[in-house]
Design an enzyme around this catalytic site. Sequence first.
Site, PDB file in Angstrom:
ATOM      1  N   ARG A  37       0.820  -1.211   0.000  1.00 27.58           N
ATOM      2  CA  ARG A  37       0.000   0.000   0.000  1.00 27.58           C
ATOM      3  C   ARG A  37       0.853   1.260   0.000  1.00 27.58           C
ATOM      4  O   ARG A  37       0.338   2.356   0.190  1.00 27.58           O
ATOM      5  CB  ARG A  37      -0.947  -0.003   1.212  1.00 27.58           C
ATOM      6  N   HIS A  67       7.568  -6.440  -7.320  1.00 25.32           N
ATOM      7  CA  HIS A  67       6.281  -5.817  -7.634  1.00 25.32           C
ATOM      8  C   HIS A  67       6.194  -4.466  -6.952  1.00 25.32           C
ATOM      9  O   HIS A  67       6.429  -4.337  -5.753  1.00 25.32           O
ATOM     10  CB  HIS A  67       5.135  -6.724  -7.152  1.00 25.32           C
ATOM     11  N   TYR A  70       0.729  -1.330  -4.935  1.00 22.70           N
ATOM     12  CA  TYR A  70      -0.521  -1.169  -5.669  1.00 22.70           C
ATOM     13  C   TYR A  70      -0.942   0.296  -5.784  1.00 22.70           C
ATOM     14  O   TYR A  70      -1.666   0.674  -6.706  1.00 22.70           O
ATOM     15  CB  TYR A  70      -1.644  -1.936  -4.970  1.00 22.70           C
ATOM     16  N   HIS A 107       1.544  -2.092 -12.077  1.00 24.94           N
ATOM     17  CA  HIS A 107       0.254  -1.860 -12.717  1.00 24.94           C
ATOM     18  C   HIS A 107       0.321  -0.498 -13.406  1.00 24.94           C
ATOM     19  O   HIS A 107       0.665   0.499 -12.757  1.00 24.94           O
ATOM     20  CB  HIS A 107      -0.871  -1.852 -11.686  1.00 24.94           C
ATOM     21  N   GLU A 142       2.043  -4.745 -16.399  1.00 21.08           N
ATOM     22  CA  GLU A 142       1.167  -5.890 -16.157  1.00 21.08           C
ATOM     23  C   GLU A 142      -0.126  -5.754 -16.953  1.00 21.08           C
ATOM     24  O   GLU A 142      -0.718  -4.676 -17.021  1.00 21.08           O
ATOM     25  CB  GLU A 142       0.848  -6.009 -14.667  1.00 21.08           C
ATOM     26  N   ASP A 176      -0.932 -11.608 -16.791  1.00 20.10           N
ATOM     27  CA  ASP A 176      -1.683 -12.194 -15.683  1.00 20.10           C
ATOM     28  C   ASP A 176      -2.867 -12.960 -16.263  1.00 20.10           C
ATOM     29  O   ASP A 176      -3.713 -12.380 -16.953  1.00 20.10           O
ATOM     30  CB  ASP A 176      -2.164 -11.093 -14.734  1.00 20.10           C
ATOM     31  N   HIS A 179      -6.296 -11.719 -15.170  1.00 20.20           N
ATOM     32  CA  HIS A 179      -6.585 -10.400 -15.728  1.00 20.20           C
ATOM     33  C   HIS A 179      -6.948 -10.471 -17.210  1.00 20.20           C
ATOM     34  O   HIS A 179      -7.931  -9.848 -17.644  1.00 20.20           O
ATOM     35  CB  HIS A 179      -5.387  -9.475 -15.546  1.00 20.20           C
ATOM     36  N   HIS A 211       1.864 -14.095 -14.341  1.00 23.30           N
ATOM     37  CA  HIS A 211       1.141 -14.291 -13.087  1.00 23.30           C
ATOM     38  C   HIS A 211       0.077 -15.340 -13.369  1.00 23.30           C
ATOM     39  O   HIS A 211      -0.820 -15.103 -14.182  1.00 23.30           O
ATOM     40  CB  HIS A 211       0.467 -12.991 -12.625  1.00 23.30           C
ATOM     41  N   ASP A 224     -11.403  -8.855 -11.859  1.00 22.05           N
ATOM     42  CA  ASP A 224     -10.103  -9.036 -11.203  1.00 22.05           C
ATOM     43  C   ASP A 224     -10.223  -9.589  -9.790  1.00 22.05           C
ATOM     44  O   ASP A 224      -9.894  -8.922  -8.803  1.00 22.05           O
ATOM     45  CB  ASP A 224      -9.308  -7.726 -11.185  1.00 22.05           C
ATOM     46  N   HIS A 226      -8.898 -13.104  -8.030  1.00 23.33           N
ATOM     47  CA  HIS A 226      -8.136 -14.327  -8.240  1.00 23.33           C
ATOM     48  C   HIS A 226      -8.752 -15.504  -7.487  1.00 23.33           C
ATOM     49  O   HIS A 226      -9.345 -15.330  -6.420  1.00 23.33           O
ATOM     50  CB  HIS A 226      -6.696 -14.137  -7.772  1.00 23.33           C
ATOM     51  N   GLU A 256      -0.409 -16.014  -7.550  1.00 24.94           N
ATOM     52  CA  GLU A 256      -0.981 -14.986  -6.676  1.00 24.94           C
ATOM     53  C   GLU A 256      -2.373 -15.428  -6.224  1.00 24.94           C
ATOM     54  O   GLU A 256      -3.293 -14.627  -6.129  1.00 24.94           O
ATOM     55  CB  GLU A 256      -1.089 -13.656  -7.412  1.00 24.94           C
TER      56      GLU A 256
END
Length: 278
Positions: A37, A67, A70, A107, A142, A176, A179, A211, A224, A226, A256
């Site tokens: 975050r 990564h 987000y 992203h 991504e 992904d 995605h 991913h 989205d 998973h 993930e």
Amino acid sequence: MLHIGCHLSNSKGYLHMGEEALSIGGDTFAFFTRNPRGGSAKPIDPADAKALMDLMERNGFAKIVAHAPYTLNLCSDREEAREFARNTMADDLARMEYTPGNYYNFHPGSHMKQGPEVAIEMISDALNGMLAKDMTTTVLLETMAGKGTEVGRSFEELAEIIDRVELKERMGVCLDTCHVYDAGYDIVNDLDSVVDRFDSVVGLGRLKAVHINDSKNPFCSHKDRHEKIGQGSIGLDAFSRIVNHPAFRDKPFILETPQEDMAGYAREISMLRGCVRD
């Protein structure tokens, strides 16, 4: 050979992540460069990073995939948010040189109703300001599911960003599975056509990592969410075709999926390795 791992916590350092990947049958992994975050990153111990690189070499690891948080949005409608994203990514890329030659995935962002063309220009401009010829990291865009105002919902949007980046040799894509399926690319019934479309629009040479996630939602839902491998709308048969497809076979696969513990990832790694045809 299938190179596969999962997202791991970096709270105990680099070498610990490598050892944890091995403990569940993995030979690659992903990790967040800092709190997912956002926020500050803890100092890097160069000896710890070097120990990981040595472990990876001894055990035949594929490249690992860092990564970005987000919360980063290079195409926000607020300048302070864009500046935070640029500064954080620039710091992350400097830190990546402690583990040279690997991948940094992010992203692309959300255009916040400014429109995708405006966002694509913002993203590519930001990348042009932070990529350098002497860096060893490849930055990965991504593929996104297309919820809200996400950028990267189509191969064309990713290609537009890369086309505007000057140091294209430092750019790649992380595909992904959840995605792209949620975005409307039918990897279940027509995987070859999806691969061909990616190749014609982006180029398979840009595909660097995968991913690998099932989806809780149906095809083209733009949701989205998973799911564990084989328990969602993509299904195990499709994943068997994916891990055996020549376009993906040599790429690092990162799980993930929603798991209660590391044993869940170990089961999925074993299951997917069992799908591989020699």
